[in-house]
Design an enzyme around this catalytic site. Structure first.
Site, PDB file in Angstrom:
ATOM      1  CG  ASP A 154      -1.928  -1.116   1.253  1.00  0.00           C
ATOM      2  OD1 ASP A 154      -1.658  -2.183   0.664  1.00  0.00           O
ATOM      3  OD2 ASP A 154      -2.994  -0.933   1.867  1.00  0.00           O
ATOM      4  CE  LYS A 217      -5.435   1.890   2.627  1.00  0.00           C
ATOM      5  NZ  LYS A 217      -4.256   1.213   3.231  1.00  0.00           N
ATOM      6  CE  LYS A 253      -6.981  -1.454   2.866  1.00  0.00           C
ATOM      7  NZ  LYS A 253      -5.610  -1.918   3.176  1.00  0.00           N
TER       8      LYS A 253
END
Length: 317
Positions: A154, A217, A253
């Site tokens: 991430d 995300k 996400k």
């Protein structure tokens, strides 16, 4: 938890795909506000959606006092997120969370604790959460996490590139990060609470996908405003547009701000309404929250027993 679909290899930077985007903010807000009431889920149908939220969760610890023992406990919870007697009563077996997410220095400990499972280990990197480090150091952190065995990484973007509409700089940064990830899948954290407008959220989403992000995300969970249904709706429509143009399915996400089982259902309704059933599985949808798991288990316990369990009876993540 892996997907058999091809990875997002990215495209050349195509600013004409997004430079004319204009967003009617009140209309988006109305649509987002309507989502929680669009599907009335009761009894076994509600329980199924709660179980699906568990399997799509990135169980996370990102604290300054993390230790290998804490990570091992988190991994044990990822292996068995819901009490076995509750799962037995529902005829469910093999339920795990979608991944475990840790800092790079904890990746090896997580890999050891999850040995023998197919639960991926995700690592944050690139100077999380601010990302305000020289690019070479951010890339080195990605490579470290990858070499420690991270299956997913991430990364955080440089928000200034978005605020200054410097799309080539953002694209080049993300392409370099995507290359550094190697075989690890990349989640691009946009930190939407810092981006000032929904148009910026949409444009940053397109650039991240063009650069090869496997998921986009919402947040690090550390911003003043994290995941909201409004920004999530904008990002999901960007994913849909990218899929229509390229045939590549990019995951989504939301992170930060999801605290209750009701929230988990609302975001799944968003995925179902905007992207379809294929985005209701871990390969394409993750929930970045750990405190949420306690309420999911509480609601599942209520479904099985007909009463709410005392908080001390449920193991905290």
């Amino acid at each position: 938890m892996t997907d058999d679909a091809p990875r997002n290899s990215g495209t050349e930077l195509q600013t004409d795909w997004f430079d004319t985007i204009r967003i009617n903010t009140p209309a988006v807000e109305r649509r987002a506000a309507s989502l929680p009431s669009r599907r009335s889920l009761k009894k076994e149908w509600q329980a199924a959606w709660l179980l699906n939220a568990v399997r799509c969760m990135d169980l996370t610890t990102l604290s300054g006092d993390d230790t290998e023992d804490r990570v091992a406990r988190l991994c044990a919870k990822a292996r068995q997120p819901i009490a076995p007697d509750l799962l037995d009563a529902m005829g469910v077996s093999g339920l795990t969370t979608g991944a475990v997410c840790v800092y790079p220095t904890m990746v090896a400990a997580a890999k050891r604790a999850l040995r023998g499972t197919d639960i991926p280990v995700a690592s944050v990197a690139t100077g999380f959460p601010a990302g305000l480090m020289p690019l070479n150091l951010r890339l080195a952190e990605i490579e470290y996490a990858r070499d420690q065995g991270a299956d997913e990484i991430d990364i955080v973007i440089t928000r200034a590139h978005v605020l200054q509409a410097d799309w080539p700089a953002l694209y080049d940064e993300l392409r370099a990060m995507r290359q550094a990830c190697g075989p690890a899948r990349m989640k691009a954290i946009l930190a939407t609470g810092d981006l000032k407008s929904l148009e910026n959220v949409a444009r940053a989403s397109h650039v991240a996908m063009q650069a090869g992000a496997d998921w986009i995300k919402t947040s690090t969970g550390k911003e003043g405003v994290n995941a909201t249904l409004t920004v999530s709706l904008v990002m999901c429509r960007a994913i849909r547009d990218h899929h229509d143009r390229t045939g590549i399915a990019v995951g989504f996400k939301p992170a930060g701000g999801l605290k209750t089982a009701k929230d988990a259902i609302a975001w799944q309704v968003l995925m179902r309404e905007e992207l379809g059933r294929d985005w209701l599985r871990p390969a394409r949808f993750r929930i970045g929250a750990s405190s949420l798991l306690g309420d999911l288990e509480r609601q599942i316990s209520h479904h099985v027993t007909g009463r709410y369990a005392a908080a001390h009876r449920l193991t905290m993540a």
